[in-house]
Scaffold this active site. Structure first.
Site, short mmCIF file in Angstrom:
data_model
loop_
_atom_site.label_atom_id
_atom_site.label_comp_id
_atom_site.label_asym_id
_atom_site.label_seq_id
_atom_site.Cartn_x
_atom_site.Cartn_y
_atom_site.Cartn_z
N ASN A 1 -2.27 0.24 0.67
CA ASN A 1 -2.30 -0.89 -0.25
C ASN A 1 -3.49 -0.81 -1.21
O ASN A 1 -3.42 -1.28 -2.34
CB ASN A 1 -2.36 -2.21 0.53
CG ASN A 1 -1.04 -2.56 1.19
OD1 ASN A 1 0.01 -2.30 0.63
ND2 ASN A 1 -1.10 -3.13 2.38
N PHE B 1 7.43 0.97 0.15
CA PHE B 1 6.08 1.44 -0.18
C PHE B 1 5.48 2.40 0.86
O PHE B 1 4.97 3.47 0.50
CB PHE B 1 5.12 0.24 -0.38
CG PHE B 1 3.71 0.69 -0.63
CD1 PHE B 1 3.30 1.16 -1.87
CD2 PHE B 1 2.77 0.67 0.41
CE1 PHE B 1 2.01 1.60 -2.09
CE2 PHE B 1 1.46 1.11 0.19
CZ PHE B 1 1.09 1.58 -1.06
N ASN B 2 5.50 2.03 2.15
CA ASN B 2 4.80 2.85 3.15
C ASN B 2 5.39 4.26 3.24
O ASN B 2 4.66 5.23 3.49
CB ASN B 2 4.87 2.20 4.54
CG ASN B 2 4.01 0.96 4.63
OD1 ASN B 2 3.10 0.76 3.83
ND2 ASN B 2 4.32 0.10 5.60
N ASP C 1 -0.72 -6.86 6.99
CA ASP C 1 -1.43 -6.10 8.04
C ASP C 1 -2.40 -7.02 8.78
O ASP C 1 -2.58 -6.88 9.99
CB ASP C 1 -2.24 -4.95 7.42
CG ASP C 1 -1.38 -3.97 6.64
OD1 ASP C 1 -1.03 -2.92 7.17
OD2 ASP C 1 -1.08 -4.28 5.47
N ASP D 1 -3.27 -0.67 6.79
CA ASP D 1 -3.89 -0.59 5.46
C ASP D 1 -4.07 -2.01 4.89
O ASP D 1 -3.49 -2.33 3.86
CB ASP D 1 -3.04 0.29 4.52
CG ASP D 1 -1.65 -0.27 4.25
OD1 ASP D 1 -1.15 -1.07 5.09
OD2 ASP D 1 -1.07 0.06 3.19
N HIS E 1 5.90 -8.51 6.43
CA HIS E 1 6.47 -7.28 6.99
C HIS E 1 5.83 -6.84 8.31
O HIS E 1 6.51 -6.59 9.31
CB HIS E 1 6.28 -6.12 6.00
CG HIS E 1 6.68 -6.38 4.60
ND1 HIS E 1 7.98 -6.29 4.16
CD2 HIS E 1 5.94 -6.72 3.49
CE1 HIS E 1 8.03 -6.54 2.87
NE2 HIS E 1 6.82 -6.81 2.44
N ASP E 2 4.50 -6.66 8.26
CA ASP E 2 3.85 -5.83 9.27
C ASP E 2 3.81 -6.37 10.70
O ASP E 2 3.94 -5.58 11.66
CB ASP E 2 2.44 -5.47 8.80
CG ASP E 2 2.47 -4.52 7.61
OD1 ASP E 2 3.52 -3.91 7.37
OD2 ASP E 2 1.43 -4.41 6.92
N THR F 1 1.39 0.37 10.25
CA THR F 1 1.89 -0.61 9.29
C THR F 1 1.46 -0.26 7.86
O THR F 1 1.44 -1.12 6.99
CB THR F 1 1.40 -2.03 9.66
OG1 THR F 1 -0.04 -2.04 9.65
CG2 THR F 1 1.91 -2.46 11.02
C1 BDR Z 1 4.64 -2.62 3.19
O1 BDR Z 1 3.82 -2.23 2.09
C2 BDR Z 1 2.64 -2.98 2.04
O2 BDR Z 1 2.49 -3.54 0.80
C3 BDR Z 1 2.72 -4.01 3.14
O3 BDR Z 1 1.46 -4.18 3.77
C4 BDR Z 1 3.75 -3.47 4.08
O4 BDR Z 1 3.19 -2.66 5.08
C5 BDR Z 1 5.88 -3.32 2.66
O5 BDR Z 1 6.59 -2.47 1.81
CA CA Z 2 0.79 -2.55 5.42
#
Ligand code: BDR
Ligand code: CA
Length: 313
Positions: free
Chosen positions: A42, A165-166, A20, A15, A240-241, A125
């Site tokens: 996102n 978040f994810n 990402d 996303d 993160h991703d 991701t």
């Molecule tokens: C995740 O949420 C998104 O904002 C980032 O791309 C990542 O995948 C982190 O919490």
């Molecule tokens: Ca992401």
């Protein structure tokens, strides 16, 4: 650093999203990238799909982008403009996408690709909507894939005190994925917060030649700006991703713990939390998830910069 495993066939389900985009760069460099699927997360689906196409174009790779789910299974659609900007990829002067997505059927693409290729890894991701829909629509793929390496969850939250978040964006999808029965590799927040785009690391990218490096430096600048303005303990945005990709391509960078992980779908204040069972009881739930717990951040950043340099021209 040279990868320690052969080029694995993967589908990157994303996303974009600043981090990402970095995951796309590393995947393009070190995997047999069979396709890129987009999901709402996102930003709305139209934006994440367009962003995936733009980054794909900047990389100059011949990999199709397929648009997927435009909303979570049950949860209301929620986005992360406070981190990524309204476009999902604010902060850089981006080119116009070269064209539309190859299809609007990411779920069908995932199913067909897994059925016609052995040993595919799914690397989500973003919210897990596409992967859950694929597993529900075609249960046979659970036994066909090599596994699922995902970024999500962790020992603490970011969208809420307990939910990342994810997972928070589509907890029902996450529950389907975490119980699918095959190998799972989890890059949670307690891992990804160890891998930050610090000032020095962004400057390193900015010093590299080519359009891709310039765009990524601007993106990382924006991404780190939103994080450092909202947190009092971070020196840059957690990247993160790409961890979910490097978990497969550079496994030696990480330490792991094989744990039982489930998702809270009903909690009033804990919905979207990954519940990680760390009990040492002899009789405890069987582990289902290879949870990454630590990363060699400097070595992982070297993987990222080498990949950027590879595509910079
Ligand atoms: C995740 O949420 C998104 O904002 C980032 O791309 C990542 O995948 C982190 O919490
Ligand atoms: Ca992401």
């Amino acid at each position: 650093m040279t990868p320690t495993t052969p080029r694995l066939p993967i589908i990157l389900d994303c996303d974009p999203g600043h981090d990402d985009a970095i995951a796309m760069v590393v995947a393009a460099r070190h995997t047999n990238l069979l396709g890129i699927t987009s999901v709402a997360g996102n930003a709305p689906l139209e934006s994440t799909t367009q962003n995936a196409i733009v980054v794909r174009d900047l990389l100059g790779i011949d990999v199709a982008v397929h648009a997927g789910a435009h909303r979570p299974l049950i949860a209301p659609p929620r986005h992360a403009g406070y981190v990524h900007g309204e476009s999902g990829l604010d902060g850089a002067d981006l080119p116009t996408p070269s064209g539309p997505p190859a299809s609007h059927d990411a779920i069908g693409f995932i199913i067909d690709t897994v059925r016609s290729n052995d040993g595919v890894w799914l690397v989500p991701t973003g919210p897990l909507t596409n992967i859950a829909l694929a597993l529900r629509s075609a249960p046979d793929i659970a036994g066909r894939i090599a596994g699922i390496s995902f970024m999500g969850g962790g020992l603490f939250g970011n969208s809420t005190a307990t939910a990342e978040f994810n997972i928070w964006a589509d907890p029902e999808a996450a529950a389907i994925v975490l119980s699918y029965g095959g190998p799972l590799v989890m890059s949670g927040l307690d891992l990804t917060h160890q891998f930050q785009a610090t000032r020095e690391r962004i400057d390193e990218v900015r010093g590299m030649p080519g359009r891709l490096a310039l765009v990524l430096a601007d993106l990382l600048e924006f991404f780190s700006g939103t994080y450092t303005s909202r947190h009092d303990d971070l020196r840059g945005a957690p990247v993160h991703d790409p961890c979910a990709v490097m978990a497969l391509t550079h496994p030696d960078l990480f330490t792991r713990s094989f744990s039982n992980v489930t998702v809270e779908t009903g909690g009033e204040i804990t919905r979207g939390m990954t519940v990680i069972d760390q009990r040492t009881l002899i009789e405890r739930p069987a582990p289902n998830c290879d949870r990454l717990t630590a990363v060699d951040a400097d070595a992982a950043w070297a993987v990222v910069t080498e990949a950027i340099a590879h595509f910079s021209h």
